[in-house]
Motif scaffolding. Structure first.
Motif, PDB file in Angstrom:
ATOM      1  N   TYR A  81       0.858  -1.179   0.000  1.00  0.00           N
ATOM      2  CA  TYR A  81       0.000   0.000   0.000  1.00  0.00           C
ATOM      3  C   TYR A  81       0.891   1.224   0.000  1.00  0.00           C
ATOM      4  O   TYR A  81       1.763   1.362   0.846  1.00  0.00           O
ATOM      5  CB  TYR A  81      -0.888   0.041   1.250  1.00  0.00           C
ATOM      6  N   HIS A  82       0.685   2.095  -0.967  1.00  0.00           N
ATOM      7  CA  HIS A  82       1.376   3.380  -1.033  1.00  0.00           C
ATOM      8  C   HIS A  82       0.336   4.422  -0.631  1.00  0.00           C
ATOM      9  O   HIS A  82      -0.659   4.592  -1.325  1.00  0.00           O
ATOM     10  CB  HIS A  82       1.881   3.655  -2.446  1.00  0.00           C
ATOM     11  N   GLU A  83       0.552   5.084   0.493  1.00  0.00           N
ATOM     12  CA  GLU A  83      -0.429   6.016   1.024  1.00  0.00           C
ATOM     13  C   GLU A  83       0.191   7.396   1.200  1.00  0.00           C
ATOM     14  O   GLU A  83       1.381   7.509   1.466  1.00  0.00           O
ATOM     15  CB  GLU A  83      -0.920   5.552   2.391  1.00  0.00           C
ATOM     16  N   SER A  84      -0.635   8.412   1.060  1.00  0.00           N
ATOM     17  CA  SER A  84      -0.209   9.745   1.451  1.00  0.00           C
ATOM     18  C   SER A  84      -1.348  10.389   2.232  1.00  0.00           C
ATOM     19  O   SER A  84      -2.527  10.130   1.966  1.00  0.00           O
ATOM     20  CB  SER A  84       0.190  10.598   0.248  1.00  0.00           C
ATOM     21  N   TYR A  85      -0.976  11.170   3.203  1.00  0.00           N
ATOM     22  CA  TYR A  85      -1.921  11.839   4.088  1.00  0.00           C
ATOM     23  C   TYR A  85      -1.630  13.329   4.084  1.00  0.00           C
ATOM     24  O   TYR A  85      -0.481  13.747   3.957  1.00  0.00           O
ATOM     25  CB  TYR A  85      -1.786  11.321   5.526  1.00  0.00           C
ATOM     26  N   VAL A  86      -2.686  14.114   4.253  1.00  0.00           N
ATOM     27  CA  VAL A  86      -2.553  15.560   4.331  1.00  0.00           C
ATOM     28  C   VAL A  86      -3.247  16.017   5.609  1.00  0.00           C
ATOM     29  O   VAL A  86      -4.345  15.550   5.925  1.00  0.00           O
ATOM     30  CB  VAL A  86      -3.200  16.241   3.106  1.00  0.00           C
ATOM     31  N   LYS A  87      -2.605  16.911   6.328  1.00  0.00           N
ATOM     32  CA  LYS A  87      -3.202  17.451   7.544  1.00  0.00           C
ATOM     33  C   LYS A  87      -4.016  18.686   7.187  1.00  0.00           C
ATOM     34  O   LYS A  87      -3.503  19.646   6.624  1.00  0.00           O
ATOM     35  CB  LYS A  87      -2.122  17.810   8.558  1.00  0.00           C
ATOM     36  N   ALA A  88      -5.322  18.623   7.470  1.00  0.00           N
ATOM     37  CA  ALA A  88      -6.228  19.728   7.178  1.00  0.00           C
ATOM     38  C   ALA A  88      -7.145  19.937   8.372  1.00  0.00           C
ATOM     39  O   ALA A  88      -7.698  18.968   8.906  1.00  0.00           O
ATOM     40  CB  ALA A  88      -7.049  19.436   5.926  1.00  0.00           C
ATOM     41  N   ASP A  89      -7.285  21.150   8.796  1.00  0.00           N
ATOM     42  CA  ASP A  89      -8.129  21.478   9.943  1.00  0.00           C
ATOM     43  C   ASP A  89      -7.732  20.687  11.184  1.00  0.00           C
ATOM     44  O   ASP A  89      -8.576  20.253  11.964  1.00  0.00           O
ATOM     45  CB  ASP A  89      -9.613  21.258   9.628  1.00  0.00           C
ATOM     46  N   GLY A  90      -6.422  20.436  11.341  1.00  0.00           N
ATOM     47  CA  GLY A  90      -5.922  19.741  12.518  1.00  0.00           C
ATOM     48  C   GLY A  90      -6.097  18.232  12.495  1.00  0.00           C
ATOM     49  O   GLY A  90      -5.775  17.561  13.471  1.00  0.00           O
ATOM     50  N   ARG A  91      -6.604  17.680  11.398  1.00  0.00           N
ATOM     51  CA  ARG A  91      -6.825  16.229  11.305  1.00  0.00           C
ATOM     52  C   ARG A  91      -6.114  15.676  10.088  1.00  0.00           C
ATOM     53  O   ARG A  91      -6.075  16.296   9.031  1.00  0.00           O
ATOM     54  CB  ARG A  91      -8.324  15.930  11.193  1.00  0.00           C
ATOM     55  N   TRP A  92      -5.555  14.455  10.224  1.00  0.00           N
ATOM     56  CA  TRP A  92      -4.913  13.780   9.105  1.00  0.00           C
ATOM     57  C   TRP A  92      -5.974  13.086   8.270  1.00  0.00           C
ATOM     58  O   TRP A  92      -6.841  12.396   8.784  1.00  0.00           O
ATOM     59  CB  TRP A  92      -3.893  12.760   9.612  1.00  0.00           C
ATOM     60  N   ARG A  93      -5.898  13.275   6.961  1.00  0.00           N
ATOM     61  CA  ARG A  93      -6.848  12.665   6.032  1.00  0.00           C
ATOM     62  C   ARG A  93      -6.079  11.965   4.911  1.00  0.00           C
ATOM     63  O   ARG A  93      -5.027  12.428   4.493  1.00  0.00           O
ATOM     64  CB  ARG A  93      -7.770  13.717   5.442  1.00  0.00           C
ATOM     65  N   ILE A  94      -6.635  10.850   4.434  1.00  0.00           N
ATOM     66  CA  ILE A  94      -6.007  10.130   3.330  1.00  0.00           C
ATOM     67  C   ILE A  94      -6.130  10.977   2.078  1.00  0.00           C
ATOM     68  O   ILE A  94      -7.228  11.401   1.701  1.00  0.00           O
ATOM     69  CB  ILE A  94      -6.668   8.761   3.107  1.00  0.00           C
ATOM     70  N   ALA A  95      -5.003  11.229   1.421  1.00  0.00           N
ATOM     71  CA  ALA A  95      -4.997  11.977   0.160  1.00  0.00           C
ATOM     72  C   ALA A  95      -4.952  11.020  -1.025  1.00  0.00           C
ATOM     73  O   ALA A  95      -5.662  11.201  -2.012  1.00  0.00           O
ATOM     74  CB  ALA A  95      -3.819  12.941   0.119  1.00  0.00           C
TER      75      ALA A  95
END
Length: 65
Positions: free
Chosen positions: A38-52
């Motif tokens: 699994y190749h995953e990337s996450y972005v922090k938005a509004d103080g929460r990590w979300r799967i990008a």
């Protein structure tokens, strides 16, 4: 932190996970085996990590004959 996790920027994180699975159909005992990454990337938005992004690369797939 996992050795395969890379912090790209303060708000962006990339991760690589190896996985193996084995499924058994109890009706006829057919077995399916698979492995990959699994190749995953996450972005922090509004103080929460979300799967990008999420991508699965299969390295093994064994189907019943």
């Amino acid at each position: 932190m996992d050795p395969l996790t890379t912090v790209v920027e303060f708000e962006v994180l990339r991760n690589l996970k190896a996985r193996y699975c084995r499924l058994l159909d109890t009706r006829d005992f057919a077995k399916v085996c698979g492995a990959g990454h699994y190749h995953e990337s996450y972005v922090k938005a509004d103080g929460r990590w979300r799967i990008a992004t999420l991508e699965l690369t299969r390295t093994l797939l064994e189907l019943p004959r």
